[in-house]
Design a protein around this motif. Structure first.
Motif, mmCIF file in Angstrom:
data_model
loop_
_atom_site.group_PDB
_atom_site.id
_atom_site.type_symbol
_atom_site.label_atom_id
_atom_site.label_comp_id
_atom_site.label_asym_id
_atom_site.label_seq_id
_atom_site.Cartn_x
_atom_site.Cartn_y
_atom_site.Cartn_z
ATOM 1 N N ALA A 116 -2.298 -0.861 4.076
ATOM 2 C CA ALA A 116 -3.396 -0.631 2.959
ATOM 3 C C ALA A 116 -4.604 -0.181 3.506
ATOM 4 O O ALA A 116 -5.553 0.265 2.796
ATOM 5 C CB ALA A 116 -3.805 -2.198 2.789
ATOM 6 N N GLY A 164 0.640 -1.122 0.100
ATOM 7 C CA GLY A 164 -0.001 0.065 0.004
ATOM 8 C C GLY A 164 0.854 1.338 -0.063
ATOM 9 O O GLY A 164 1.560 1.328 0.911
ATOM 10 N N LYS A 166 -7.460 4.662 -4.664
ATOM 11 C CA LYS A 166 -6.833 3.825 -5.200
ATOM 12 C C LYS A 166 -5.899 4.398 -6.310
ATOM 13 O O LYS A 166 -6.249 4.373 -7.528
ATOM 14 C CB LYS A 166 -7.793 2.950 -6.041
ATOM 15 C CG LYS A 166 -7.608 1.578 -6.778
ATOM 16 C CD LYS A 166 -8.731 0.983 -7.228
ATOM 17 C CE LYS A 166 -8.353 -0.469 -7.827
ATOM 18 N NZ LYS A 166 -9.177 -1.129 -8.482
ATOM 19 N N SER A 199 -6.470 -3.395 5.260
ATOM 20 C CA SER A 199 -5.761 -4.105 5.875
ATOM 21 C C SER A 199 -6.201 -5.148 6.865
ATOM 22 O O SER A 199 -5.892 -6.313 6.676
ATOM 23 C CB SER A 199 -4.892 -3.235 7.089
ATOM 24 O OG SER A 199 -3.906 -2.401 6.373
ATOM 25 N N GLU A 217 1.302 -1.602 -4.888
ATOM 26 C CA GLU A 217 0.083 -0.705 -4.951
ATOM 27 C C GLU A 217 -0.942 -0.904 -5.824
ATOM 28 O O GLU A 217 -0.508 -1.265 -6.967
ATOM 29 C CB GLU A 217 0.610 0.894 -5.098
ATOM 30 C CG GLU A 217 -0.428 1.756 -5.739
ATOM 31 C CD GLU A 217 -1.622 2.038 -4.377
ATOM 32 O OE1 GLU A 217 -2.597 2.068 -4.657
ATOM 33 O OE2 GLU A 217 -1.058 1.985 -3.040
ATOM 34 N N GLY A 222 -2.255 7.039 -2.229
ATOM 35 C CA GLY A 222 -3.619 6.325 -1.446
ATOM 36 C C GLY A 222 -4.533 7.605 -1.250
ATOM 37 O O GLY A 222 -4.775 8.575 -1.907
ATOM 38 N N GLY A 249 -0.149 4.483 0.419
ATOM 39 C CA GLY A 249 -0.940 5.623 1.031
ATOM 40 C C GLY A 249 -0.055 6.444 1.819
ATOM 41 O O GLY A 249 1.151 6.519 1.607
ATOM 42 N N ASP A 309 -0.868 1.717 9.716
ATOM 43 C CA ASP A 309 -1.740 2.769 8.946
ATOM 44 C C ASP A 309 -2.710 3.218 9.974
ATOM 45 O O ASP A 309 -2.751 2.812 10.853
ATOM 46 C CB ASP A 309 -2.395 2.000 7.751
ATOM 47 C CG ASP A 309 -3.131 0.762 7.832
ATOM 48 O OD1 ASP A 309 -3.713 0.621 9.074
ATOM 49 O OD2 ASP A 309 -2.989 0.008 6.973
#
Length: 555
Positions: free
Chosen positions: A253, A10, A83, A258, A34, A87, A12, A502
């Motif tokens: 994520a 991820g 997406k 996640s 990603e 992120g 983000g 995250d």
């Protein structure tokens, strides 16, 4: 199968910060996976582009939805998440808010030892490069650019004046000594351009040579060697691939994906996993629980004839003029973030600190119809939300197929506290609109309408009109107890070589927008990971083929 020291799932807010910091050590290799694609897009760079990228179905948006929500008449609430490389920091409303200092002391009291304000503040300062707020309360050398708004609407000054007349003190800095007050938000801006986590951390890291970014992939599961996370399985262009992690897999994520990926990998509530035919690697009932979000309830007013708002500037040919103004001069309505003005206030004067946040917008639009267009007449919006809601939701698998979204239920307005405080926010909004500065230019209340006065009617309005604040957190709770999903260094309980990094690890939702905090978590996690690597090196651990699982064993 390729092998890397670290695999970050991820790109983000937290993932970019984590990967960027890890890659500063040139002796390590980092792979970032990603799902989204390139962030080279005008709608990302142009601040007001968030309004389009958050539209359901947009290619840069996961287009999740919550529900059915019992407290919102069974509605499904759109929940946009980014997406794309960067992120949600690439499609969010850009607002830079750290929350209240007490929020982090509350984290520590809830079991997140070592995450008090005193201990997290240095990581906020490390990440921040504030262009316009001087002083020790801000960082000025970090990668994340933060600045005052570029070209605020004249109506925003009227909104501030009315709030002050209603009894809310003026604030020059929501991230200063105290949060309470009304004033302009600061935003993650580099000049008139968005500064996402990818702009701040990932772009510089890609030039170092030890960071590999693979975008447009679907991570299907975390691969284990016994109880050690050994790598990641992912699908790229229809082909199933495997990447091995010599040291750690770092799951970044987000608060929705996640917990979904943990469950797909066999870490979650045992009975739930069995329903989907997933063998349990570690029975973790807390995965997907403790989900929290801000519920925003927008109230709107119509301005008198001859008054101006952003409505006309953001509809019809007005949009073309504003895009041209942005393209040529980097000014105008397209420099506007999700809100220009904010308020943090108390629902009761007896409280020690604010429990309500407002987003004040110099525009208004259709609220209770399928068409969410701006009004043809000028208007404004006052949108309160409860800072620290007590409602708790959950995430569960809807399918064992990694390409299918999970079930997301926030359980908005499921507690008396959230209901009472939301209604107090509606009352505050009306007091502000009735203050002289706004009363002089306001024609009428559009939503919920001046005739809606009774408690039950106002609650019914909140239930049918409330929407996400875009701040899902808590679904992989950090704590010191065995029921928490990750420990205070973000290591997943029951296995080794795996951390979650995250917004899902936040034990409690903070009093404000969550992007700055997610980035802080990424910064702090980089230190945890580096510390663990130094410990391994001191113990004499060397990179060797024996540390990399064989493809046959991993699959």
């Amino acid at each position: 199968m390729e092998a890397f020291d670290y695999i970050v799932i991820g790109a983000g807010s937290a993932g970019c910060a984590l990967a960027g910091r890890l890659s500063e050590d040139k002796s390590v290799s980092v792979l970032v996976l990603e799902a989204g694609g390139s962030d080279k897009n005008l709608l990302i760079d142009m601040p007001a582009g968030w309004g389009m990228t958050q539209t359901p179905g947009h290619a840069m948006n996961w287009s999740y939805q919550t529900g059915p929500e019992p407290g919102l008449n069974g509605r499904h609430v759109p929940l946009p998440r980014g997406k794309v490389i960067g992120g949600s920091s690439a499609i969010n409303g850009l607002l830079y808010v750290r929350g209240q200092r007490e929020d982090y002391d509350d984290w520590e009291a809830a079991g997140a030892k070592g995450w008090s304000w005193r201990e997290v503040e240095p990581y906020f300062l490390r990440s921040e490069n504030n262009q316009t707020q001087p002083g020790a309360a801000h960082g000025h050398a970090g990668p994340l650019k933060v600045a005052n708004l570029v070209d605020p609407s004249p109506l925003s000054a009227t909104l501030i004046a009315a709030a002050i007349e209603a009894g809310i003190p003026a604030s020059a800095d929501f991230n200063g000594e105290q949060q309470e007050g009304v004033g302009y938000y600061q935003a993650t801006l580099n000049g008139a351009r968005r500064c996402s986590a990818a702009h701040a951390y990932l772009a510089p890291a890609l030039a170092r040579g030890n960071l590999t970014l693979i975008s447009g992939v679907t991570v299907t599961r975390i691969v284990f060697d016994g109880l050690r996370a050994a790598g990641v399985e992912y699908r790229q262009n229809g082909i199933l691939k495997l990447a091995a992690a010599r040291h750690e897999v770092l799951l970044c994520a987000g608060a929705i994906a996640s917990p979904q990926l943990l469950m797909l990998s066999g870490i979650g509530p045992k009975e739930h996993l069995a329903k989907h035919g997933i063998p349990t690697r570690f029975d973790a009932p807390g995965v997907g629980a403790n989900l929290q979000d801000h519920l925003v309830v927008p109230l709107m007013w119509r301005l008198k004839a001859g008054q101006a708002s952003m409505n006309s500037r953001l509809t019809g040919v007005g949009v073309l003029r504003e895009v041209l103004a942005y393209w040529l001069k980097k000014q105008g309505a397209m420099t506007m973030p999700a809100a220009e003005v904010g308020i943090f206030c108390k629902s009761s004067p007896q409280l020690a600190r604010p429990d309500l946040q407002f987003h004040l917008l110099p525009l208004s639009g259709e609220l209770e119809s399928a068409k969410k267009s701006l009004h043809a007449y000028p208007g404004y919006t006052l949108a309160p939300n409860v800072c620290r809601p007590t409602s708790r939701g959950y995430i569960r698998l809807a399918s064992a197929d990694p390409a299918q979204p999970p079930q997301i239920v926030m359980n908005y307005l499921s507690t008396d506290y959230d209901i009472d405080t939301t209604l107090a926010g509606i009352d505050w909004a009306r007091r502000i609109a009735a203050a002289p500065a706004l009363a002089a230019v306001t024609e009428s209340e559009t939503y919920p309408g001046a005739t809606i006065r009774e408690r039950e009617d106002l609650l019914a309005f909140a239930r049918r009109s409330g929407t996400t604040g875009h701040h899902p957190v808590g679904s992989c709770r950090m704590g010191s107890d065995e029921a928490s999903v990750v420990d205070t260094e973000l290591r997943v309980r029951g296995v080794s070589g795996l951390r979650v990094v995250d917004a899902s690890v936040m034990p409690l939702l903070i009093s404000g927008n969550t992007n700055a905090t997610a980035i802080m978590i990424g910064e702090r996690a980089a230190e945890f990971v580096a510390k663990a690597r130094r410990a391994r090196l001191r113990a004499g651990e060397k990179h060797s083929a024996s540390m990399t699982p064989s493809p046959a064993a991993a699959l």
